[in-house]
Scaffold this active site. Structure first.
Site, PDB file in Angstrom:
ATOM      1  N   GLU A 126     -15.987  39.660 100.661  1.00  0.00           N
ATOM      2  CA  GLU A 126     -16.439  38.709  99.637  1.00  0.00           C
ATOM      3  C   GLU A 126     -16.832  39.064  98.507  1.00  0.00           C
ATOM      4  OE1 GLU A 126     -15.440  35.195 102.461  1.00  0.00           O
ATOM      5  OE2 GLU A 126     -17.495  36.542 102.638  1.00  0.00           O
TER       6      GLU A 126
ATOM      7  N   CYS B 260     -22.942  37.202  92.568  1.00  0.00           N
ATOM      8  CA  CYS B 260     -23.269  38.456  94.295  1.00  0.00           C
ATOM      9  C   CYS B 260     -22.347  39.223  94.798  1.00  0.00           C
ATOM     10  CB  CYS B 260     -23.630  37.326  94.615  1.00  0.00           C
ATOM     11  SG  CYS B 260     -24.361  37.264  96.563  1.00  0.00           S
TER      12      CYS B 260
ATOM     13  N   CYS C 211     -29.179  41.773 111.633  1.00  0.00           N
ATOM     14  CA  CYS C 211     -30.114  41.163 111.361  1.00  0.00           C
ATOM     15  C   CYS C 211     -29.570  39.811 112.273  1.00  0.00           C
ATOM     16  CB  CYS C 211     -30.409  40.147 109.872  1.00  0.00           C
ATOM     17  SG  CYS C 211     -31.688  41.962 109.106  1.00  0.00           S
TER      18      CYS C 211
ATOM     19  N   GLY D  54     -23.208  43.573 103.042  1.00  0.00           N
ATOM     20  CA  GLY D  54     -23.693  44.783 103.109  1.00  0.00           C
ATOM     21  C   GLY D  54     -25.205  45.541 102.934  1.00  0.00           C
TER      22      GLY D  54
ATOM     23  N   CYS E 118     -26.175  32.690 100.818  1.00  0.00           N
ATOM     24  CA  CYS E 118     -26.525  33.349 101.375  1.00  0.00           C
ATOM     25  C   CYS E 118     -26.217  34.000 103.154  1.00  0.00           C
ATOM     26  CB  CYS E 118     -28.025  33.601 101.337  1.00  0.00           C
ATOM     27  SG  CYS E 118     -29.093  33.700  99.119  1.00  0.00           S
TER      28      CYS E 118
ATOM     29  N   CYS F 204     -21.761  45.120 107.947  1.00  0.00           N
ATOM     30  CA  CYS F 204     -23.175  45.996 108.023  1.00  0.00           C
ATOM     31  C   CYS F 204     -23.427  46.704 109.122  1.00  0.00           C
ATOM     32  CB  CYS F 204     -24.061  44.627 107.780  1.00  0.00           C
ATOM     33  SG  CYS F 204     -25.416  45.834 107.186  1.00  0.00           S
TER      34      CYS F 204
ATOM     35  N   CYS G 185     -27.975  36.754 110.096  1.00  0.00           N
ATOM     36  CA  CYS G 185     -27.066  37.023 109.538  1.00  0.00           C
ATOM     37  C   CYS G 185     -25.724  37.196 109.602  1.00  0.00           C
ATOM     38  CB  CYS G 185     -27.572  38.502 108.852  1.00  0.00           C
ATOM     39  SG  CYS G 185     -26.116  38.582 106.950  1.00  0.00           S
TER      40      CYS G 185
END
Ligand code: SAH
Ligand code: SF4
Length: 392
Positions: free
Chosen positions: A116, A129, A140, A195, A369, A136, A143
């Site tokens: 994306e 962005c 985290c 990522g 985010c 990834c 996320c």
């Protein structure tokens, strides 16, 4: 997160065929790599530099996708180029446009993977962005991308391609003969999508060299921000070999909490990270480092945290970006209250640091985010796995 349906969602280009495996994509090659590629099809040595310059301008200044449009090259040479090369970008699978104008693109890349990219228009700039990996490898706990199991690095072509796709979609390529328009729709680039960019260093560096090149996309290094979770050994290289602005996903003020939120902290802890960051402005000749700090209710948002934060970063030219946590289905956290965020911001601000609270953009289309995750990705972690990683 609101349940409002997206304002528009349209299927634009359905990928019909995969890129021709025999022909090499010129997008994403550095000038030196392009020179080698042109030499490989028999371009005379003394012409190569000029040909690279011409083709570069067609691809990155004019945005052409077809060798036939390269009218300052001889017809026979254009045919030769078309036999050997393609000018390929990722394919737009869907494009969603939020109420606030944010555009989220779901892009298909080779192998059927999806990533994306998000375009965020603001009054004085437009920020794209972009992603650096499919998924990834880091996990985290707050996320959404970190819950996606399948991971591969994006190629430099796929990273640069995201910028080309956005400019195509926004109709931003200059028209031959039209007066020069200095306003830029895509004026800034942030490596804050899916990522960890510093786990894909070489491709990210090469892609940013292409994006910065003054005869093409020409987005200066001060308008590019790379966000890392803290891959300490690559931070000095980022300064020296890319020279862009740096943002760091800090998110906690003790190793105990950061170990849980940003597990890479178990490898390189807060002290190691801060030592590397102290060197960054000098090495990259840039100003401030952005500290990203996601506000998680009852986890990292106390006044004591705010005071510890300003102590830790003392001496580092910094801006603290407070990010209200963006929720996603199954997330093990809640967003801090507005009063809490303001109280935290106030302490940081009084200590002399800019402490903007980032307004969530494109929440109605899950483009904010940490909400990015390709919708079609099958290999999902379970809620239990997510909770276990969060230490909950
Ligand atoms: N991997 C890089 C860049 C991508 S994440 C990094 O971690 O820095 C971009 C930013 O969004 C990071 O600061 C990340 O910590 C933050 N983020 C991730 N999930 C979030 C969420 N659910 N809500 C708010 N911010 C989030
Ligand atoms: Fe990866 Fe960044 Fe998400 Fe952590 S916050 S899982 S490093 S994308």
């Amino acid at each position: 997160m609101t349940a409002t349906p997206p304002i528009t969602q349209d299927v634009l280009t359905l990928p019909r065929k995969l890129p021709d495996a025999g022909r090499r994509n010129l997008v994403g090659l550095t000038r030196a790599q392009m020179a080698t590629a042109l030499a490989g099809i028999g371009t005379p040595e003394r012409q190569i530099k000029m040909r690279v310059g011409q083709i570069w301008q067609w691809i990155y200044h004019w945005g052409v996708q077809d060798f036939d449009a390269m009218t300052n090259l001889a017809k026979a040479y254009r045919a030769q180029l078309a036999d050997a090369f393609v000018i390929e970008r990722p394919k737009i699978v869907t494009r969603q446009i939020s109420e606030d104008g944010t555009r989220k693109y779901l892009l298909r890349i080779t192998g059927g993977h999806e990533v994306e990219a998000v375009y965020i228009p603001e009054e004085s700039r437009g920020t794209l962005c972009i992603s650096s990996q499919v998924g990834c490898t880091l996990t985290c706990s707050f996320c959404h991308t970190g819950t996606q199991k399948l991971v591969r690095n994006l190629t430099a072509a796929e990273i640069v391609g995201q910028v080309l796709v956005a400019r195509d979609d926004l109709g931003e390529w200059p028209q031959p003969g039209a007066p020069k328009d200095e306003t830029r729709l895509v004026s800034n680039v942030v490596l804050m999508g899916m990522g960890e960019p510093l786990y894909n260093f070489d491709n990210v560096r090469d892609a940013m060299k292409v994006v910065m090149d003054g005869e093409g996309l020409s987005i200066s290094r001060r308008r590019i921000t790379l966000s890392t979770s803290g891959v300490v050994p690559e931070i000095a290289r980022t300064a020296q070999e890319i020279g862009c602005l740096l943002a760091v996903s800090f998110h906690a003020t003790t190793d105990e909490v950061r170990d849980k939120l940003v597990p890479i902290n178990r490898r390189w802890n807060i002290k190691a990270l801060l030592d590397a960051l102290r060197e960054y402005p000098r090495l990259s000749n840039s100003e401030r480092i952005t500290f990203e700090y996601v506000m998680l209710d009852g986890v990292n948002d106390s006044d004591a945290d705010a005071r510890r934060l300003v102590k830790l970063i003392a001496g580092i030219p910094a801006k603290i970006n407070l990010i209200p946590f963006n929720e996603w289905p199954g997330a093990p956290y809640r967003r801090s209250s507005w009063e809490r965020i303001e109280s935290f911001a106030d302490i940081v601000h009084k200590a002399g640091y800019a402490s903007p609270i980032r307004t969530p953009r494109g929440e109605d289309i899950m483009a904010a985010c940490g909400q990015l995750k390709s919708a079609t990705e099958r290999g999902r972690k379970s809620r239990a796995e997510i909770a276990a990683e969060a230490g909950a």
